[in-house]
Design a protein around this motif. Structure first.
Motif, PDB file in Angstrom:
ATOM      1  N   PRO A 136       0.827  -1.170  -0.036  1.00  0.00           N
ATOM      2  CA  PRO A 136      -0.065  -0.074  -0.106  1.00  0.00           C
ATOM      3  C   PRO A 136       0.840   1.206  -0.099  1.00  0.00           C
ATOM      4  O   PRO A 136       0.500   2.247  -0.581  1.00  0.00           O
ATOM      5  CB  PRO A 136      -0.947  -0.099   1.255  1.00  0.00           C
ATOM      6  CG  PRO A 136      -0.918  -1.409   1.431  1.00  0.00           C
ATOM      7  CD  PRO A 136       0.432  -2.116   1.128  1.00  0.00           C
ATOM      8  N   ARG A 137       1.984   1.212   0.711  1.00  0.00           N
ATOM      9  CA  ARG A 137       2.833   2.580   0.789  1.00  0.00           C
ATOM     10  C   ARG A 137       3.515   2.420  -0.591  1.00  0.00           C
ATOM     11  O   ARG A 137       4.091   3.648  -1.178  1.00  0.00           O
ATOM     12  CB  ARG A 137       3.794   2.305   2.078  1.00  0.00           C
ATOM     13  CG  ARG A 137       4.646   3.776   2.091  1.00  0.00           C
ATOM     14  CD  ARG A 137       5.461   3.921   3.181  1.00  0.00           C
ATOM     15  NE  ARG A 137       4.552   3.657   4.533  1.00  0.00           N
ATOM     16  CZ  ARG A 137       4.442   2.894   5.573  1.00  0.00           C
ATOM     17  NH1 ARG A 137       5.264   1.858   5.504  1.00  0.00           N
ATOM     18  NH2 ARG A 137       3.755   3.170   6.460  1.00  0.00           N
ATOM     19  N   ALA A 138       3.887   1.227  -1.034  1.00  0.00           N
ATOM     20  CA  ALA A 138       4.839   1.433  -2.390  1.00  0.00           C
ATOM     21  C   ALA A 138       4.165   2.006  -3.524  1.00  0.00           C
ATOM     22  O   ALA A 138       4.579   2.891  -4.228  1.00  0.00           O
ATOM     23  CB  ALA A 138       5.202  -0.051  -2.755  1.00  0.00           C
TER      24      ALA A 138
ATOM     25  N   ILE B 265       3.643   6.783  -7.261  1.00  0.00           N
ATOM     26  CA  ILE B 265       2.989   7.746  -7.639  1.00  0.00           C
ATOM     27  C   ILE B 265       3.851   9.332  -7.485  1.00  0.00           C
ATOM     28  O   ILE B 265       3.897  10.223  -8.247  1.00  0.00           O
ATOM     29  CB  ILE B 265       1.572   8.042  -7.066  1.00  0.00           C
ATOM     30  CG1 ILE B 265       0.581   7.008  -7.530  1.00  0.00           C
ATOM     31  CG2 ILE B 265       1.002   9.314  -7.351  1.00  0.00           C
ATOM     32  CD1 ILE B 265      -0.591   6.911  -6.912  1.00  0.00           C
ATOM     33  N   ALA B 266       4.374   9.432  -6.261  1.00  0.00           N
ATOM     34  CA  ALA B 266       5.437  10.595  -5.807  1.00  0.00           C
ATOM     35  C   ALA B 266       6.519  10.451  -7.188  1.00  0.00           C
ATOM     36  O   ALA B 266       6.895  11.551  -7.331  1.00  0.00           O
ATOM     37  CB  ALA B 266       6.006  10.262  -4.491  1.00  0.00           C
TER      38      ALA B 266
ATOM     39  N   PRO C 265      -2.711  13.042 -16.882  1.00  0.00           N
ATOM     40  CA  PRO C 265      -3.362  13.086 -15.557  1.00  0.00           C
ATOM     41  C   PRO C 265      -2.992  12.378 -14.444  1.00  0.00           C
ATOM     42  O   PRO C 265      -2.806  11.140 -14.833  1.00  0.00           O
ATOM     43  CB  PRO C 265      -4.967  12.911 -16.137  1.00  0.00           C
ATOM     44  CG  PRO C 265      -4.700  13.017 -17.580  1.00  0.00           C
ATOM     45  CD  PRO C 265      -3.583  12.719 -18.217  1.00  0.00           C
ATOM     46  N   LEU C 266      -2.737  12.765 -13.376  1.00  0.00           N
ATOM     47  CA  LEU C 266      -2.414  11.878 -12.357  1.00  0.00           C
ATOM     48  C   LEU C 266      -3.558  10.764 -11.913  1.00  0.00           C
ATOM     49  O   LEU C 266      -2.759   9.622 -11.519  1.00  0.00           O
ATOM     50  CB  LEU C 266      -2.417  12.614 -11.036  1.00  0.00           C
ATOM     51  CG  LEU C 266      -0.969  13.661 -11.023  1.00  0.00           C
ATOM     52  CD1 LEU C 266      -0.933  14.422  -9.845  1.00  0.00           C
ATOM     53  CD2 LEU C 266       0.376  12.771 -11.207  1.00  0.00           C
TER      54      LEU C 266
ATOM     55  N   ALA D 114      -3.560   3.263 -13.427  1.00  0.00           N
ATOM     56  CA  ALA D 114      -2.848   2.187 -14.148  1.00  0.00           C
ATOM     57  C   ALA D 114      -1.952   1.598 -12.968  1.00  0.00           C
ATOM     58  O   ALA D 114      -1.725   0.372 -13.297  1.00  0.00           O
ATOM     59  CB  ALA D 114      -1.906   2.773 -15.074  1.00  0.00           C
ATOM     60  N   LEU D 115      -1.350   2.262 -12.104  1.00  0.00           N
ATOM     61  CA  LEU D 115      -0.547   1.927 -11.024  1.00  0.00           C
ATOM     62  C   LEU D 115      -1.064   0.761 -10.103  1.00  0.00           C
ATOM     63  O   LEU D 115      -0.503  -0.483 -10.009  1.00  0.00           O
ATOM     64  CB  LEU D 115       0.263   3.003 -10.470  1.00  0.00           C
ATOM     65  CG  LEU D 115       1.229   2.353  -9.415  1.00  0.00           C
ATOM     66  CD1 LEU D 115       2.507   1.736  -9.995  1.00  0.00           C
ATOM     67  CD2 LEU D 115       1.570   3.484  -8.240  1.00  0.00           C
TER      68      LEU D 115
END
Length: 254
Positions: free
Chosen positions: A118-120, A125-126, A150-151, A157-158
């Motif tokens: 979850p943190r990965a 994204i960062a 667009p973020l 996608a990630l």
């Protein structure tokens, strides 16, 4: 595969058997470990903004399961919150890279993300935010800052790559983000049986990893199954970009 035939590999045969049993790889028990292999403290911290997790929730979420009268971790539990998860799954990490130009000949920046899944996702994204460009669009008296991609599309996608990766495969990172003149996401594994690329475009979804998908849903990292693809497409089209394209090797944003 499409209009061609080839001999199925051993991993594909095992996945077909699981699909026939209506089982998933990440729901399987790891009987040689005990429940202490799961970092329940870390898991509780992830869930804290949404709800408390009593001990019975570990089995409800299938982070653990009963095996011969005792609680043992599931593969999904290990992948998500395993204290020593890389000993069993050394490739369960995400790689991200920024390249010059339109190919991968010259690497400008890269990172290996080995945090809990979850943190990965947030860390990947960062990385994308760090390297994507912004432009200011002035309409009338208002200015709007827009990302080159667009973020929301990057995020969907990630998340899709993480949740649907085939973690039974080895020697490949579970997710790859490659930023060139396009954004490309890749994860190991063929499409689930019976699912086509056209199905994906229409929002049809078959969840490969039920434990990971369930936890990501409860952590508000993903929403309704299959809806992310349509959000990706809408976000790109509203930004004046072509819709994302999908190949058996991943998702591509122009």
């Amino acid at each position: 595969m499409g209009s061609t035939n080839r001999r199925a590999e051993a991993l594909e045969i095992e996945e077909l058997k699981r699909w026939n049993r209506m089982d998933s790889f990440d729901e399987q028990a790891v009987p040689d470990l005990n429940s202490e292999a799961i970092d329940f403290r870390a898991a509780s911290e992830f869930f804290a903004p949404y709800r408390q997790l009593p001990s019975r929730a570990w089995s409800t979420l299938r982070l653990t399961t009963e095996h011969q009268g005792r609680q043992v971790p599931t593969i999904g539990g290990l992948l998500l919150f395993g204290k020593d998860r890389f000993a069993r799954f050394p490739d369960a990490w995400i790689q991200a890279g920024r390249f010059a130009g339109g190919n991968r000949a010259r690497l400008l920046d890269s990172v290996e993300i080995r945090s809990f899944l979850p943190r990965a996702a947030d860390e990947a994204i960062a990385f994308a935010r760090k390297h994507l460009t912004q432009e200011s669009i002035i309409e009338g008296v208002r200015r709007e800052d827009r990302w080159s991609v667009p973020l929301v599309a990057i995020r969907e996608a990630l998340m899709n790559a993480i949740v649907h990766a085939d973690y039974a495969q080895q020697e490949r990172p579970s997710g790859s983000l490659c930023l060139t003149t396009v954004s490309r996401f890749e994860n190991p594994g063929l499409l689930p049986f019976g699912l086509t690329i056209e199905d994906i475009r229409q929002g049809v979804s078959k969840l490969r990893n039920r434990v990971i998908g369930r936890v990501f849903h409860e952590l508000h990292l993903i929403e309704q199954w299959g809806s992310g693809i349509q959000r990706m497409t809408s976000a790109c089209q509203e930004a004046g970009l072509d819709a994302p394209s999908w190949k058996k090797s991943g998702c591509i944003f122009a």
